[in-house]
Design a protein around this motif. Structure first.
Motif, short mmCIF file in Angstrom:
data_model
loop_
_atom_site.label_atom_id
_atom_site.label_comp_id
_atom_site.label_asym_id
_atom_site.label_seq_id
_atom_site.Cartn_x
_atom_site.Cartn_y
_atom_site.Cartn_z
N LEU A 1 0.82 -1.21 0.00
CA LEU A 1 0.00 0.00 0.00
C LEU A 1 0.86 1.26 0.00
CD1 LEU A 1 -2.85 -0.97 2.49
CD2 LEU A 1 -2.95 -0.89 -0.01
N GLY A 2 2.13 1.13 0.36
CA GLY A 2 3.03 2.27 0.33
C GLY A 2 3.80 2.45 1.63
N ASP A 3 4.68 3.45 1.61
CA ASP A 3 5.52 3.73 2.78
C ASP A 3 4.68 3.96 4.03
OD1 ASP A 3 7.86 3.57 1.34
OD2 ASP A 3 8.06 5.73 1.05
N GLY A 4 5.08 3.29 5.11
CA GLY A 4 4.45 3.49 6.40
C GLY A 4 3.29 2.57 6.71
N TRP A 5 2.70 1.92 5.71
CA TRP A 5 1.60 0.98 5.97
C TRP A 5 2.17 -0.32 6.50
CZ3 TRP A 5 -3.29 2.43 6.14
CH2 TRP A 5 -3.69 3.56 5.44
N PHE A 6 1.51 -0.91 7.49
CA PHE A 6 2.04 -2.12 8.12
C PHE A 6 0.91 -3.04 8.53
CE2 PHE A 6 1.55 1.12 11.38
CZ PHE A 6 0.90 0.44 12.40
N MET A 7 1.27 -4.30 8.76
CA MET A 7 0.34 -5.30 9.27
C MET A 7 0.17 -5.03 10.76
SD MET A 7 0.77 -9.37 8.75
CE MET A 7 -0.46 -10.55 9.26
N PRO A 8 -1.07 -4.85 11.24
CA PRO A 8 -1.28 -4.46 12.63
C PRO A 8 -0.93 -5.56 13.63
CG PRO A 8 -3.37 -4.82 11.54
CD PRO A 8 -2.32 -4.96 10.49
N SER A 9 -0.60 -5.11 14.82
CA SER A 9 -0.32 -6.02 15.93
C SER A 9 -1.57 -6.15 16.80
CB SER A 9 0.82 -5.46 16.78
OG SER A 9 0.39 -4.27 17.42
N VAL A 10 -1.52 -7.04 17.77
CA VAL A 10 -2.60 -7.14 18.75
C VAL A 10 -2.78 -5.78 19.43
CG1 VAL A 10 -3.22 -8.15 20.99
CG2 VAL A 10 -2.38 -9.62 19.15
N LYS A 11 -1.68 -5.13 19.81
CA LYS A 11 -1.76 -3.83 20.48
C LYS A 11 -2.47 -2.80 19.61
CE LYS A 11 1.01 -0.38 22.83
NZ LYS A 11 2.34 0.07 23.20
N ASP A 12 -2.20 -2.81 18.30
CA ASP A 12 -2.86 -1.87 17.40
C ASP A 12 -4.37 -2.08 17.40
OD1 ASP A 12 -0.41 -0.72 16.59
OD2 ASP A 12 -0.15 -2.29 15.09
N PHE A 13 -4.80 -3.34 17.34
CA PHE A 13 -6.24 -3.62 17.36
C PHE A 13 -6.85 -3.31 18.72
CE2 PHE A 13 -5.95 -6.24 13.44
CZ PHE A 13 -7.05 -5.72 12.79
N GLU A 14 -6.08 -3.51 19.80
CA GLU A 14 -6.60 -3.21 21.13
C GLU A 14 -6.99 -1.75 21.26
OE1 GLU A 14 -3.46 -4.60 23.70
OE2 GLU A 14 -4.50 -6.49 24.08
N SER A 15 -6.33 -0.88 20.48
CA SER A 15 -6.63 0.55 20.56
C SER A 15 -8.04 0.87 20.08
CB SER A 15 -5.61 1.35 19.76
OG SER A 15 -5.76 1.10 18.38
N MET A 16 -8.69 -0.07 19.40
CA MET A 16 -10.04 0.20 18.87
C MET A 16 -11.10 -0.75 19.41
SD MET A 16 -9.43 -1.10 14.97
CE MET A 16 -10.95 -1.92 14.55
N THR A 17 -10.82 -1.46 20.49
CA THR A 17 -11.77 -2.47 20.96
C THR A 17 -12.88 -1.93 21.87
OG1 THR A 17 -10.29 -3.10 22.77
CG2 THR A 17 -10.18 -4.41 20.75
#
Length: 146
Positions: free
Chosen positions: A48-64
């Protein structure tokens, strides 16, 4: 910047899923998604381009938080790219209804590797054997820090 806003700045577009205390920085999630195996998912995010990454558990926790998840989903529905909310649970053989890959791998006490997936059906996480990295398909959404 608020959770659920569409972020569109300097060619970078996504939905805001996390905002830090400054209110200026946070995390956005891609508006589109793919249905891939675990190995393909990381490549898809990076493509997708510079800076895009596969999320971690912590990243998803931020939206739970349910209010946050509803804001995010409402925005994604409005732009025509809702997250897959299936009615299947995250165990058994019908797992692919609403599971999103994370990049996290872990070994359990028996020494077997497993992957973490985010399950929208109950807004939590589940483990999947790493044997499924190539055979099992789930959804992926990329994330980007802003």
């Amino acid at each position: 910047m608020r959770i659920g806003d569409v972020y569109n700045k300097d060619g970078l577009k996504g939905v805001v899923v996390y905002v830090d205390n400054s209110g200026v920085h946070g995390l956005i999630m891609s508006l589109d998604e793919a249905f891939l195996n675990w190995y393909e998912s990381d490549k898809w995010c990076k493509n997708l381009g510079d800076g895009w990454f596969m999320p971690s558990v912590k990243d998803f926790e931020s939206m739970t938080d349910n209010d946050n998840l509803n804001k995010i989903q409402n925005t994604l529905i409005r732009v025509g790219m809702p997250m897959c909310f299936g009615d299947k649970n995250c165990s058994g053989s019908n797992r692919d209804g609403h599971m999103y890959w994370t990049k996290d791998l872990q070994s359990n006490v028996s020494g077997s590797d497993f992957m973490w997936v985010f399950c929208l059906g109950y807004n939590g996480f589940s483990q999947m054997s790493s044997d499924y990295k190539e055979a099992e398909y789930s959804y992926i959404r990329a994330m980007h820090r802003v």
